[in-house]
Design a protein around this motif. Sequence first.
Motif, PDB file in Angstrom:
ATOM      1  N   SER A 258       0.857  -1.183   0.000  1.00 54.69           N
ATOM      2  CA  SER A 258       0.000   0.000   0.000  1.00 54.69           C
ATOM      3  C   SER A 258       0.894   1.235   0.000  1.00 54.69           C
ATOM      4  CB  SER A 258      -0.933   0.024   1.212  1.00 54.69           C
ATOM      5  OG  SER A 258      -0.188   0.110   2.420  1.00 54.69           O
ATOM      6  N   ARG A 260       1.129   4.780   1.883  1.00 57.19           N
ATOM      7  CA  ARG A 260       0.688   5.664   2.968  1.00 57.19           C
ATOM      8  C   ARG A 260      -0.706   5.268   3.484  1.00 57.19           C
ATOM      9  NH1 ARG A 260       2.047  11.882   1.957  1.00 57.19           N
ATOM     10  NH2 ARG A 260       2.045  11.768   4.241  1.00 57.19           N
ATOM     11  N   GLU A 261      -1.025   3.980   3.361  1.00 55.34           N
ATOM     12  CA  GLU A 261      -2.297   3.426   3.845  1.00 55.34           C
ATOM     13  C   GLU A 261      -3.505   4.127   3.215  1.00 55.34           C
ATOM     14  OE1 GLU A 261      -2.253   3.514   8.081  1.00 55.34           O
ATOM     15  OE2 GLU A 261      -0.611   2.064   8.246  1.00 55.34           O
ATOM     16  N   LYS A 262      -3.290   4.666   2.020  1.00 60.27           N
ATOM     17  CA  LYS A 262      -4.378   5.341   1.311  1.00 60.27           C
ATOM     18  C   LYS A 262      -4.700   4.652  -0.013  1.00 60.27           C
ATOM     19  CE  LYS A 262      -3.429   9.943   3.230  1.00 60.27           C
ATOM     20  NZ  LYS A 262      -3.051  11.351   2.921  1.00 60.27           N
ATOM     21  N   PHE A 264      -4.014   0.983  -2.332  1.00 57.20           N
ATOM     22  CA  PHE A 264      -3.686  -0.421  -2.091  1.00 57.20           C
ATOM     23  C   PHE A 264      -3.545  -1.155  -3.430  1.00 57.20           C
ATOM     24  CE2 PHE A 264      -5.926   1.358   1.450  1.00 57.20           C
ATOM     25  CZ  PHE A 264      -5.242   0.896   2.566  1.00 57.20           C
ATOM     26  N   SER A 417       4.994   5.126   4.001  1.00 61.86           N
ATOM     27  CA  SER A 417       4.919   3.716   4.345  1.00 61.86           C
ATOM     28  C   SER A 417       4.420   2.910   3.159  1.00 61.86           C
ATOM     29  CB  SER A 417       3.971   3.521   5.538  1.00 61.86           C
ATOM     30  OG  SER A 417       3.727   2.147   5.752  1.00 61.86           O
ATOM     31  N   GLY A 419       3.296  -0.093   3.680  1.00 65.02           N
ATOM     32  CA  GLY A 419       2.317  -1.003   4.261  1.00 65.02           C
ATOM     33  C   GLY A 419       2.818  -2.409   4.440  1.00 65.02           C
TER      34      GLY A 419
END
Length: 425
Positions: A258, A260-262, A264, A417, A419
């Motif tokens: 992923s 930045r966790e936004k 995927f 990140s 993820g």
Amino acid sequence: MKKLFKFLGIVLLLIIALITVYFFVNNESLPQGKKGKEADALAIKMFNAINHEAFENTEVIEWSFRNEHFYRWRKSIGLVEIKWNENKVHFNTITPSNSTVFVNDKKVNNPDLLKKAINFFNNDSFWLIAPYKIFDSGTERSIVKHEGKDALLITYTSGGTTPGDSYLWILDENYFPTSYKMWTSIIPIGGVAATWSDWKKTESGIQLPTKHTLSLFGMEINMGDVKAYNEGANILANKILKAINHEAYQKTNFIEWSFREKRFFKWDKKQHIVDVSWDSIRVNLHPNNIEKSTVFIHESLQKDADETLVKRAEAIFNNDSFWLVAPHKLFDNGTVRTIKKVDGKNALHVKYTSGGSTPGDSYTWILDENFIPKSFKMYVPSMNMEGLDATWEDWITTESGTLLPKNHLVAGKTILSMGNVKGYN
């Protein structure tokens, strides 16, 4: 016998007459140009068009001349291997006295052969790299009007084998050389033209000619199998690929991560199909056949895929996958690799000349003692980035065996990140 001599005399006179007529019809006087800042500005435009910076960074150039003389020029260290017939010369361009001569692979002391090799190199390399020599020491630059357009006249006042020669470069609308006219001591007719149009883009990023055609009787000069590459940079790049187990990456079928966790991703790398998800949108993206892409909103398939969403998914994938797998892309098509010094150590500079969303971007990779990338400096003209720093850290060995990063720190403050990174088959 007298009749034969008379006949031969008449033929000889006719040949001389024809040569004389040809000379007066085709001979051109050397044009007078305007020197100064405008001429230098035109020369700089030509330099930019032919990517002179890449030429300066090129380590090795190979070519031949009319399939008679063969060259391997290790330009970065000033050594040239010159072969013809049974002769081979290792010419040291920096310290000529350290050159060596071989005949039938036996080392000999033969100054005449060395001089001949140097003359060959001066002539034959000029036919390969003349456009890159317009600012050499001992050159004069002038602007000349040629068929209503600016052309660049270069006169070599010193250096080489035949100082005093002049060349008028004809440029296209992008200032790229397409031909030149010559006024040289070895050609008695002034203004003989030669094409510079059969160009080849080389691995090092420079373009070099593969052949020339002269206006003088349509003569052709073949430059052979032209190559230019950066040997040291390639060695360093291969060390990086070994350190991150690129062989396993090539065999990896699926990668998940992923951004930045936004956003995927689930990438079927073998088929090059990727699910790109953000908010309530999921795009089943087919980068190699974009029309086959499908769009889901709240997991409901759109009857007609929204082109805007497909293009956005493609841009997101290009950007976010780069942050995950860029070290595995060092030998992608359109990449130019060079070595740069960073804090006294070798770093690998990679420029993407084609592909992706923003061709022209470049990155300088800084490595740890095991050749694993620990950071890079980003040069992205479209975003006004000039050496922006980003770390590459928290590398993991995935199930498939390849190494991928989990986190980045950009400009010392922004965390990116990746993820829950996975790579598997």
